[in-house]
Design a protein around this motif. Structure first.
Motif, PDB file in Angstrom:
ATOM      1  N   GLN A   3     -51.816  22.129  -0.340  1.00 45.74           N
ATOM      2  CA  GLN A   3     -52.101  21.442   0.906  1.00 45.74           C
ATOM      3  C   GLN A   3     -50.933  21.596   1.861  1.00 45.74           C
ATOM      4  OE1 GLN A   3     -52.983  17.358   0.457  1.00 45.74           O
ATOM      5  NE2 GLN A   3     -53.361  16.981   2.616  1.00 45.74           N
ATOM      6  N   LYS A   4     -51.226  21.929   3.126  1.00 45.36           N
ATOM      7  CA  LYS A   4     -50.186  22.190   4.096  1.00 45.36           C
ATOM      8  C   LYS A   4     -49.527  20.887   4.512  1.00 45.36           C
ATOM      9  CE  LYS A   4     -51.169  26.525   4.215  1.00 45.36           C
ATOM     10  NZ  LYS A   4     -52.097  26.533   3.116  1.00 45.36           N
ATOM     11  N   PRO A   5     -48.190  20.874   4.630  1.00 48.03           N
ATOM     12  CA  PRO A   5     -47.507  19.662   5.026  1.00 48.03           C
ATOM     13  C   PRO A   5     -47.780  19.338   6.475  1.00 48.03           C
ATOM     14  CG  PRO A   5     -45.983  21.505   4.891  1.00 48.03           C
ATOM     15  CD  PRO A   5     -47.290  21.980   4.375  1.00 48.03           C
ATOM     16  N   GLY A   6     -47.819  18.094   6.781  1.00 47.09           N
ATOM     17  CA  GLY A   6     -48.005  17.662   8.150  1.00 47.09           C
ATOM     18  C   GLY A   6     -46.683  17.567   8.874  1.00 47.09           C
ATOM     19  N   PRO A   7     -46.698  17.172  10.137  1.00 38.16           N
ATOM     20  CA  PRO A   7     -45.469  17.083  10.918  1.00 38.16           C
ATOM     21  C   PRO A   7     -44.428  16.191  10.292  1.00 38.16           C
ATOM     22  CG  PRO A   7     -47.408  16.939  12.335  1.00 38.16           C
ATOM     23  CD  PRO A   7     -47.896  16.889  10.923  1.00 38.16           C
ATOM     24  N   GLU A   8     -44.900  15.125   9.607  1.00 36.77           N
ATOM     25  CA  GLU A   8     -43.927  14.202   9.045  1.00 36.77           C
ATOM     26  C   GLU A   8     -43.152  14.798   7.885  1.00 36.77           C
ATOM     27  OE1 GLU A   8     -47.771  13.815   6.837  1.00 36.77           O
ATOM     28  OE2 GLU A   8     -47.127  13.925   8.934  1.00 36.77           O
ATOM     29  N   THR A   9     -43.691  15.854   7.258  1.00 39.57           N
ATOM     30  CA  THR A   9     -42.982  16.457   6.122  1.00 39.57           C
ATOM     31  C   THR A   9     -42.200  17.697   6.523  1.00 39.57           C
ATOM     32  OG1 THR A   9     -44.869  17.843   5.533  1.00 39.57           O
ATOM     33  CG2 THR A   9     -44.757  15.667   4.534  1.00 39.57           C
ATOM     34  N   LEU A  10     -42.404  18.183   7.739  1.00 38.33           N
ATOM     35  CA  LEU A  10     -41.729  19.403   8.156  1.00 38.33           C
ATOM     36  C   LEU A  10     -40.296  19.147   8.614  1.00 38.33           C
ATOM     37  CD1 LEU A  10     -44.289  21.589  10.100  1.00 38.33           C
ATOM     38  CD2 LEU A  10     -42.872  22.257   8.181  1.00 38.33           C
ATOM     39  N   GLY A  83     -46.805  22.784  12.959  1.00 40.95           N
ATOM     40  CA  GLY A  83     -47.246  23.750  11.974  1.00 40.95           C
ATOM     41  C   GLY A  83     -48.247  24.743  12.512  1.00 40.95           C
ATOM     42  N   MET A  84     -49.158  24.292  13.377  1.00 38.20           N
ATOM     43  CA  MET A  84     -50.159  25.198  13.908  1.00 38.20           C
ATOM     44  C   MET A  84     -49.525  26.258  14.801  1.00 38.20           C
ATOM     45  SD  MET A  84     -52.641  24.176  12.283  1.00 38.20           S
ATOM     46  CE  MET A  84     -53.730  25.424  12.941  1.00 38.20           C
ATOM     47  N   ARG A  85     -48.474  25.856  15.532  1.00 38.89           N
ATOM     48  CA  ARG A  85     -47.775  26.841  16.349  1.00 38.89           C
ATOM     49  C   ARG A  85     -47.044  27.842  15.457  1.00 38.89           C
ATOM     50  NH1 ARG A  85     -48.147  29.819  20.692  1.00 38.89           N
ATOM     51  NH2 ARG A  85     -46.259  29.983  21.976  1.00 38.89           N
TER      52      ARG A  85
END
Length: 509
Positions: A3-10, A83-85
């Motif tokens: 599962q891809k990490p969200g902004p809070e994990t990046l 992440g999408m960028r």
């Protein structure tokens, strides 16, 4: 993939993170502070990056190197947790360019960027990564994710990635694979490293000798999903699955359908599975091959090697030779550990120290002569320096000739004699110039004669050492690029000092 990490994990920055830390990786490109500052773009400064073509044009400079501003944009997207960028920026690039990007990012940023690369794209990126970076990336992926990635690869690339894993991780990945892929992986790894068997891909297109062109084409179309991603030849095999010829795809497509394959097939150059990869590269170069069938001990077709793999081998072997000539190891990449670099270089420096002590001992034998004529001490380094350069020239030519099979025992005498003649001509030319300068400088024609003779002797010895040392090491089964520089340097230094001082003792004192 996981599962891809969200902004809070990046955003892994610590409270004391400074904005200047964002581009610390760019120092690997030796950029100046001004260039780093210029790479920090504001949104208003960015060109339009709305399509993959826009991103690719922005990312690559005219020399196909990554644009520092693009790297800065990737870092900024990671820091903002966008992440999408990140995915947009990565999807637009060729896998080799993404691998290059990973080399410029710090380990922390790689950990943030990798999860946003889709499995199919990551499968193409992994084989392109430097070994050290690939091991780090692989360690951070789950076994089922790795199994998915490896199943996307051709068997040769999958084996190259798999062999870099730790034993426990290998077991976990094998357990997550399908039975067919697991058996294929185990078979690939059963061959020795750096051999044709380990290098080959097991996916191959073969047709029986009794088929015609139409049957071969129809078969490939019906089984398109099972075809190798890249292939150039259809191998024609006999009932024992032994290759008896090959049909280039270009010839296949322009030949009438009812033509028997056996009537238009071309001779094939087979390569045994246990042949060393350097030998494979030599065969490809000598016979101008694009692909070649790999056969087992019984002559049965078991795989193929294509020219894209050979390009990598040639680059790898050339890189190893260049590093070996400098006394450094393959592991000394941009992420190499300090102590690994020290351990790789220290033994050769220690050996060089021993040879330097021997040269100093030779000089000490003429201490009285040097005391009487200080000019000897002034001119000694010139003789040794010229000899060292001549030895390096001969050594470089010899190592290259050995690797390309241009220098063998069959033509060794002719090659040595050629290098000696070149050294004699160069030696006489340099001796005339240096002898004239030394004679005028110290007001002694005899001193000019002495240093001129010493130069001729030293350059001749350098040519002999630069040719005979690597040839001898090769005959002994040793890599001539590894130990040759130390021995050639020792010969040129010792011969330069000894010939100059001995001649001076005989003629001048």
């Amino acid at each position: 993939m996981s599962q891809k990490p969200g902004p809070e994990t990046l955003d892994h920055r610590t409270p004391d993170h400074k904005p200047d830390d964002d581009l610390r990786f760019i120092s690997l490109k030796s950029l100046t502070e001004a260039e780093i500052a210029e790479a920090r773009l504001q949104d208003d400064d960015l060109p339009p990056l709305n399509t993959p073509e826009d991103i690719e044009d922005f990312a690559l400079q005219d020399d196909y190197a990554l644009n520092p501003q693009y790297i800065a944009l990737v870092i900024d997207s990671a820091d903002r947790g966008d992440g999408m960028r990140l995915r947009e920026l990565l999807d637009a690039l060729h896998p080799a360019d993404i691998a290059d990007l990973m080399g410029f990012l710090s380990a922390d940023y790689r950990e943030q960027v990798i999860p946003w690369i889709p499995a199919d794209l990551l499968a193409e990126v992994l084989p392109e990564l430097d070994d050290g970076i690939r091991e780090e990336v692989v360690e951070n992926l789950r076994p089922d994710d790795l199994a998915e990635v490896l199943q996307e690869l051709d068997s040769d690339d999958a084996a190259a990635v798999f062999e870099d894993m730790e034993a426990d991780q290998q077991k976990a990945v094998l357990a997550a694979m399908t039975e067919a892929d697991r058996e294929a992986m185990v078979t690939s790894l059963s061959f020795e490293e750096e051999t044709a068997g380990r290098l080959m891909q097991r996916e191959v297109v073969a047709a029986p000798d009794f088929w015609d062109v139409g049957q071969a084409i129809d078969h490939m179309r019906a089984h398109a999903a099972d075809l190798p991603e890249l292939f150039f030849d259809v191998y024609v095999i006999d009932p024992g699955h032994r290759p008896i010829g090959a049909l280039p795809v270009s010839l296949l497509m322009r030949t009438a359908r009812d033509t028997p394959l056996s009537a238009v097939m071309e001779p094939v150059t087979e390569i045994q599975v246990d042949v060393d990869q350097e030998e494979v590269a030599y065969i490809f170069g000598k016979y101008h091959l694009i692909s070649a069938p790999i056969v087992d001990a019984g002559g049965r077709l078991v795989g193929q090697i294509t020219v894209d793999d050979i390009v990598n081998i040639i680059q790898e072997e050339s890189r190893e030779d260049i590093l070996a000539l400098g006394g450094v190891s393959e592991s000394e990449g941009r992420d190499a550990d300090l102590w690994e670099m020290v351990r790789a270089r220290l033994p050769w420096l220690s050996l060089n120290l021993l040879t330097a002590f021997f040269a100093s001992w030779l000089i000490s034998l003429f201490e009285a002569e040097i005391t009487k004529l200080v000019a000897l001490a002034v001119l000694m380094p010139i003789v040794a320096s010229i000899g060292g350069n001549s030895g390096t020239q001969a050594l470089t030519v010899s190592v290259r000739a050995l690797s390309s099979r241009e220098l063998t025992t069959a033509n060794a005498i002719r090659t040595v004699w050629r290098e000696v003649r070149v050294a004699l001509v160069n030696g006489v030319a340099i001796a005339l110039l240096l002898g004239l300068v030394a004679g005028l400088w110290f007001h002694s024609l005899l001193l000019g004669l002495v240093i001129g003779l010493a130069v001729v002797i030293t350059l001749t010895a350098a040519a002999l050492a630069g040719t005979l040392v690597p040839l001898t090491l090769s005959r002994l089964g040793r890599d001539p690029a590894v130990a040759s520089p130390i021995f050639v340097s020792a010969v040129t230094d010792c011969m330069g000092f000894f010939s100059f001082l001995a001649l001076a003792a005989i003629i001048l004192l």
